[in-house]
Design a protein around this motif. Structure first.
Motif, short mmCIF file in Angstrom:
data_model
loop_
_atom_site.label_atom_id
_atom_site.label_comp_id
_atom_site.label_asym_id
_atom_site.label_seq_id
_atom_site.Cartn_x
_atom_site.Cartn_y
_atom_site.Cartn_z
N LEU A 1 -1.21 4.41 -10.69
CA LEU A 1 -1.93 4.31 -9.37
C LEU A 1 -2.65 3.13 -9.37
CD1 LEU A 1 -3.24 5.57 -7.15
CD2 LEU A 1 -4.81 6.87 -8.41
N ALA A 2 -3.18 2.51 -10.50
CA ALA A 2 -3.86 1.24 -10.70
C ALA A 2 -2.78 0.29 -10.27
CB ALA A 2 -4.31 1.24 -12.08
N VAL A 3 -1.64 0.21 -10.94
CA VAL A 3 -0.56 -0.84 -10.50
C VAL A 3 -0.40 -0.89 -8.96
CG1 VAL A 3 1.70 -1.47 -10.74
CG2 VAL A 3 0.60 -0.80 -12.76
N ALA A 4 -0.41 0.41 -8.47
CA ALA A 4 -0.15 0.49 -6.94
C ALA A 4 -1.42 -0.16 -6.34
CB ALA A 4 0.02 1.70 -6.54
N GLN A 5 -2.47 0.09 -6.82
CA GLN A 5 -3.76 -0.37 -5.93
C GLN A 5 -3.98 -1.80 -6.37
OE1 GLN A 5 -6.70 2.28 -7.68
NE2 GLN A 5 -6.70 3.55 -5.63
N TYR A 6 -3.54 -2.57 -7.29
CA TYR A 6 -4.00 -3.84 -7.81
C TYR A 6 -2.98 -4.84 -7.90
CZ TYR A 6 -8.58 -1.71 -8.86
OH TYR A 6 -9.69 -1.03 -8.61
N ILE B 1 -1.13 11.64 -7.27
CA ILE B 1 -2.15 11.21 -8.48
C ILE B 1 -3.24 10.96 -7.91
CG2 ILE B 1 -2.13 9.16 -9.98
CD1 ILE B 1 0.84 8.67 -9.93
N GLU B 2 -3.52 10.44 -6.50
CA GLU B 2 -4.70 10.45 -6.10
C GLU B 2 -5.76 11.68 -6.19
OE1 GLU B 2 -3.80 8.62 -2.40
OE2 GLU B 2 -4.14 6.59 -3.14
N ARG B 3 -4.92 12.84 -5.69
CA ARG B 3 -5.48 14.05 -5.98
C ARG B 3 -6.03 14.15 -7.28
NH1 ARG B 3 -2.07 15.42 -1.39
NH2 ARG B 3 -0.52 15.92 -2.90
N LEU B 4 -5.17 14.03 -8.15
CA LEU B 4 -5.50 14.49 -9.89
C LEU B 4 -6.54 13.61 -10.02
CD1 LEU B 4 -4.75 15.18 -12.61
CD2 LEU B 4 -3.26 13.20 -12.87
N ARG B 5 -6.66 12.28 -9.63
CA ARG B 5 -7.97 11.57 -9.84
C ARG B 5 -9.14 12.09 -9.52
NH1 ARG B 5 -8.03 5.40 -8.10
NH2 ARG B 5 -8.25 6.37 -5.95
N ARG B 6 -9.05 12.73 -8.08
CA ARG B 6 -10.48 13.21 -7.81
C ARG B 6 -10.80 14.58 -8.43
NH1 ARG B 6 -8.11 11.86 -2.69
NH2 ARG B 6 -7.13 13.85 -2.24
N VAL B 7 -9.76 15.15 -8.71
CA VAL B 7 -10.17 16.42 -9.67
C VAL B 7 -10.83 16.07 -11.05
CG1 VAL B 7 -9.15 18.37 -10.96
CG2 VAL B 7 -8.32 17.85 -8.56
#
Length: 298
Positions: A11-16, A69-75
């Protein structure tokens, strides 16, 4: 076996946009991030990203994982917040998220008295519909929202409780032809400009249901973002509007009148959502005692 660090690295690679930027964001070395991505790729069985001149780009397989993965991060954020608050008991803080209408017209008397009784407790109030969906539930003690409105997606350890109801009334300019009418029908209102709150607000949803039951389509309207704008525009003779009767009693500065409608079911029902008892701080338990006791505002 896939672990959350591998998924959050992707997720971080996708965002940055690059492994180095993702490593900086996660406070890890590039080699550690690369190793996580290698193991995740092996588990999935196909490439998740490709290297390019200016960084990396996700493959179709990698991109399809991102929403989950974004949902996982919120959880995970919720879990971390709950654990932290359970350890500290959040003795000095009460965090509330509420619609602006409930904050300004229903909550203030309770907040004032509670503050006088417990001056050492810091109140953190995020007021506005946008906060209902933009905060992590684990960071919040108590949500307040209007019935019939778009409610936030809450974890299963939150319980919603009805809290106060109030009649919805038709509001008109002082010298309007509908002012003080006692036999007004919904059919008659359709010929006038309606001043609405935004779609999804509790009052608007309740009113629209009444028109829909009568197969009435409203074509003339002005849409505004808050109840203060409804009152101001009605005062300026730009149309008629609907609001909670309690709001109207608190705004004697508005130059408006009311009209009595035919039989209807328009009620402004407010709700509060709080964690189940085993997940509450002691401060929240105290506040809930207050908020459910009408005598506390007298």
């Amino acid at each position: 076996m896939v672990d959350d660090e591998q998924l959050l690295s992707l997720l971080a690679v996708a965002q940055y946009g690059s492994i180095s930027a993702a490593a900086d964001h996660l406070n890890r070395g590039q080699s550690a991030i690369s190793e996580r991505l290698r193991k995740l790729t092996e588990e999935v069985g196909e490439p998740l990203y490709t290297r390019e001149v200016n960084g990396v780009s996700l493959t179709q397989a990698g991109a399809r994982l991102i929403p989950d993965i974004e949902r996982l991060r919120r959880v995970l954020r919720d879990i971390e917040s709950v654990i932290k608050r359970r350890k500290t008991l959040a003795e000095g803080n009460l965090n509330i998220v509420s619609t602006s209408l409930i904050t300004n017209y229903f909550l203030i008397p309770y907040l004032s008295r509670f503050r006088l009784e417990y001056p050492h407790i810091n109140l953190h109030i995020k007021s506005g519909e946008r906060y209902m969906h933009d905060v992590a539930a684990g960071d919040v003690d108590l949500f307040f929202y209007e019935g019939n409105s778009d409610i936030p997606e809450l974890p299963d350890y939150f319980d919603s409780i009805p809290w106060q109801d109030n009649e919805i009334v038709l509001v008109t300019p002082l010298n309007h032809s509908l002012a003080q009418r006692t036999d007004l029908t919904f059919e008659e209102i359709k010929d006038y400009s309606i001043i609405w709150r935004e779609p999804g607000s509790g009052v608007r949803n309740a009113v629209e249901k009444e028109f829909k039951k009568r197969n009435i389509i409203l074509e003339r309207y002005i849409e505004v973002a808050d109840i203060e704008s409804v009152g101001s525009l009605v005062s300026a003779n730009l149309g008629v509007g609907f609001m909670s009767k309690k709001v109207l009693t608190l705004r004697s500065d508005w130059k408006v009148s009311t009209a009595t409608l035919e039989t209807h079911d328009m009620i402004c029902l407010n709700f509060m959502a709080a964690p189940l008892p085993g997940r509450r701080s002691r401060i929240l338990d105290k506040f809930l005692e207050w908020i459910q006791d009408p005598a506390k505002t007298t």
